[in-house]
Design a protein around this motif. Structure first.
Motif, PDB file in Angstrom:
ATOM      1  N   VAL A  95       0.835  -1.201   0.000  1.00 33.69           N
ATOM      2  CA  VAL A  95       0.000   0.000   0.000  1.00 33.69           C
ATOM      3  C   VAL A  95       0.872   1.255   0.000  1.00 33.69           C
ATOM      4  O   VAL A  95       0.603   2.220  -0.720  1.00 33.69           O
ATOM      5  N   LYS A  96       1.916   1.226   0.783  1.00 30.62           N
ATOM      6  CA  LYS A  96       2.852   2.353   0.806  1.00 30.62           C
ATOM      7  C   LYS A  96       3.455   2.577  -0.577  1.00 30.62           C
ATOM      8  O   LYS A  96       3.546   3.702  -1.062  1.00 30.62           O
ATOM      9  N   ARG A  97       3.834   1.490  -1.218  1.00 31.74           N
ATOM     10  CA  ARG A  97       4.427   1.602  -2.554  1.00 31.74           C
ATOM     11  C   ARG A  97       3.414   2.123  -3.574  1.00 31.74           C
ATOM     12  O   ARG A  97       3.750   2.928  -4.441  1.00 31.74           O
ATOM     13  N   LYS A 135      -4.250   5.004   6.028  1.00 32.24           N
ATOM     14  CA  LYS A 135      -3.513   6.174   6.519  1.00 32.24           C
ATOM     15  C   LYS A 135      -2.237   5.730   7.242  1.00 32.24           C
ATOM     16  O   LYS A 135      -1.166   6.312   7.069  1.00 32.24           O
ATOM     17  N   LYS A 136      -2.354   4.672   8.032  1.00 32.63           N
ATOM     18  CA  LYS A 136      -1.200   4.165   8.762  1.00 32.63           C
ATOM     19  C   LYS A 136      -0.131   3.618   7.799  1.00 32.63           C
ATOM     20  O   LYS A 136       1.063   3.824   7.992  1.00 32.63           O
ATOM     21  N   ALA A 137      -0.578   2.942   6.750  1.00 32.87           N
ATOM     22  CA  ALA A 137       0.362   2.305   5.821  1.00 32.87           C
ATOM     23  C   ALA A 137       0.990   3.277   4.833  1.00 32.87           C
ATOM     24  O   ALA A 137       2.175   3.176   4.516  1.00 32.87           O
ATOM     25  N   ALA A 138       0.187   4.237   4.342  1.00 32.79           N
ATOM     26  CA  ALA A 138       0.652   5.072   3.235  1.00 32.79           C
ATOM     27  C   ALA A 138       0.652   6.562   3.516  1.00 32.79           C
ATOM     28  O   ALA A 138       1.139   7.347   2.697  1.00 32.79           O
ATOM     29  N   GLY A 139       0.077   6.979   4.637  1.00 32.73           N
ATOM     30  CA  GLY A 139       0.062   8.396   4.966  1.00 32.73           C
ATOM     31  C   GLY A 139      -0.986   9.199   4.234  1.00 32.73           C
ATOM     32  O   GLY A 139      -0.972  10.428   4.284  1.00 32.73           O
ATOM     33  N   VAL A 140      -1.896   8.523   3.556  1.00 35.26           N
ATOM     34  CA  VAL A 140      -2.973   9.208   2.831  1.00 35.26           C
ATOM     35  C   VAL A 140      -4.295   8.522   3.159  1.00 35.26           C
ATOM     36  O   VAL A 140      -4.318   7.360   3.587  1.00 35.26           O
ATOM     37  N   GLU A 141      -5.393   9.238   2.937  1.00 38.83           N
ATOM     38  CA  GLU A 141      -6.717   8.663   3.136  1.00 38.83           C
ATOM     39  C   GLU A 141      -7.480   8.670   1.819  1.00 38.83           C
ATOM     40  O   GLU A 141      -7.475   9.679   1.096  1.00 38.83           O
ATOM     41  N   PRO A 142      -8.129   7.558   1.468  1.00 42.97           N
ATOM     42  CA  PRO A 142      -8.920   7.506   0.238  1.00 42.97           C
ATOM     43  C   PRO A 142     -10.012   8.565   0.205  1.00 42.97           C
ATOM     44  O   PRO A 142     -10.574   8.922   1.238  1.00 42.97           O
ATOM     45  N   LYS A 143     -10.317   9.017  -0.997  1.00 38.48           N
ATOM     46  CA  LYS A 143     -11.369  10.016  -1.199  1.00 38.48           C
ATOM     47  C   LYS A 143     -12.527   9.460  -2.012  1.00 38.48           C
ATOM     48  O   LYS A 143     -13.455  10.194  -2.352  1.00 38.48           O
ATOM     49  N   ILE A 144     -12.460   8.155  -2.333  1.00 34.71           N
ATOM     50  CA  ILE A 144     -13.528   7.512  -3.099  1.00 34.71           C
ATOM     51  C   ILE A 144     -13.849   6.159  -2.474  1.00 34.71           C
ATOM     52  O   ILE A 144     -12.999   5.509  -1.871  1.00 34.71           O
ATOM     53  N   LEU A 145     -15.101   5.744  -2.624  1.00 36.35           N
ATOM     54  CA  LEU A 145     -15.585   4.494  -2.044  1.00 36.35           C
ATOM     55  C   LEU A 145     -16.156   3.602  -3.138  1.00 36.35           C
ATOM     56  O   LEU A 145     -16.864   4.071  -4.033  1.00 36.35           O
ATOM     57  N   ARG A 146     -15.837   2.327  -3.056  1.00 32.48           N
ATOM     58  CA  ARG A 146     -16.514   1.325  -3.889  1.00 32.48           C
ATOM     59  C   ARG A 146     -17.057   0.263  -2.952  1.00 32.48           C
ATOM     60  O   ARG A 146     -16.286  -0.493  -2.345  1.00 32.48           O
ATOM     61  N   PRO A 147     -18.374   0.197  -2.772  1.00 27.88           N
ATOM     62  CA  PRO A 147     -18.945  -0.801  -1.866  1.00 27.88           C
ATOM     63  C   PRO A 147     -18.687  -2.219  -2.380  1.00 27.88           C
ATOM     64  O   PRO A 147     -18.639  -2.441  -3.596  1.00 27.88           O
ATOM     65  N   PRO A 148     -18.534  -3.173  -1.481  1.00 31.54           N
ATOM     66  CA  PRO A 148     -18.384  -4.563  -1.909  1.00 31.54           C
ATOM     67  C   PRO A 148     -19.518  -4.990  -2.830  1.00 31.54           C
ATOM     68  O   PRO A 148     -20.674  -4.620  -2.618  1.00 31.54           O
ATOM     69  N   TYR A 149     -19.168  -5.743  -3.859  1.00 29.73           N
ATOM     70  CA  TYR A 149     -20.109  -6.254  -4.858  1.00 29.73           C
ATOM     71  C   TYR A 149     -20.778  -5.143  -5.676  1.00 29.73           C
ATOM     72  O   TYR A 149     -21.680  -5.411  -6.467  1.00 29.73           O
TER      73      TYR A 149
END
Length: 252
Positions: A95-97, A135-149
């Motif tokens: 995720v960091k990469r 956030k812990k892994a990459a220092g950023v927070e997603p701004k988009i959501l894709r619900p499962p299925y």
């Protein structure tokens, strides 16, 4: 575009059953992952001026993500990863990469439940836990959501709005989760490829990762710029809680 406002009718964007990747911890970084690199400052892509396509990878990071990232780096292609919190926790180096190399990170829940079958507090928990792990892994927070299925209803969009996120689905699928064959996945992906398309793929499918060099080279030879999904949807000016593309039966 506005959100559906009549009922809590659950509508699937497609009928694909997305199977989450096995929860096997794999924190061994690829050679590039150990470098203290920062994300490249890429020249912005204007999809109103050039031919764009967005490849999106759900349910990861899968255990083959390092190989996929090597391919994307080699061909200077950008994609979007819709990540599950449980796998972010077990494979944080990937995720960091992803973030360092300029790819887009999206939220795909923590353990892949059907959001249309759980309570609002549970949806919030799934989203927040995944935000925290990314956030812990990459220092950023997603701004988009894709619900499962790809399942969404009024309740889901309202929770997404609370997180200031639009819901981004897909225009076509690679069917890689079902095909599990390199040539078949390549054929299906290239057949559904279209300008401003958003293609559903999975980085836990080994054959998808093996097919990617050929897929990327072919798309680029056809004039496509492989971009983040936010580049493709930018012109739609999505607001928190909006859904794109709008499932059949939803209001415009």
């Amino acid at each position: 575009m506005s959100r559906q406002s009549n009922s809590l009718l659950a509508i699937a964007a497609v009928t694909l059953a997305l199977i989450p990747a096995p929860a096997l911890a794999d924190t061994t970084p690829t050679p590039q992952a150990g470098k203290a690199a920062t994300a490249k400052t890429a020249k912005p892509v204007d999809c109103a001026q050039v031919k764009c396509i967005a490849l999106t990878f759900d349910d990861g990071p899968g255990k083959y993500a390092g190989k996929l990232l090597d391919t994307l780096k080699k061909y200077d292609a950008k994609v979007t990863f819709f990540l599950e919190g449980q796998y972010v926790k077990s494979r944080p180096s990937y995720v960091k990469r992803m973030a360092q190399e300029g790819h887009e990170l999206g939220n795909h829940s923590y353990k892949h439940p059907k959001f249309t079958e759980i309570e609002p507090w549970a949806i919030r928990s799934e989203i927040q836990k995944t935000q925290d792990e990314i956030k812990k892994a990459a220092g950023v927070e997603p701004k988009i959501l894709r619900p499962p299925y790809g399942l969404a209803d009024l309740q889901v969009t309202e929770v997404a709005a609370e997180f200031d996120m639009p819901v981004v689905l897909w225009t076509a699928g690679s069917r890689d989760w079902d095909l599990k064959d390199v040539e078949a996945i390549k054929k299906q992906t290239l057949e559904v490829a279209a300008q401003d398309g958003i293609i559903l793929m999975h980085d836990w499918v080994k054959q998808t990762v093996e097919a990617m060099p050929s897929i990327v080279k072919t798309l680029q030879s056809r004039g496509y710029h492989l971009v983040k999904v936010s580049d493709v949807v930018k012109k739609h000016e999505l607001k928190p809680g909006d859904v794109f593309p709008l499932p059949q039966g939803w209001e415009n």
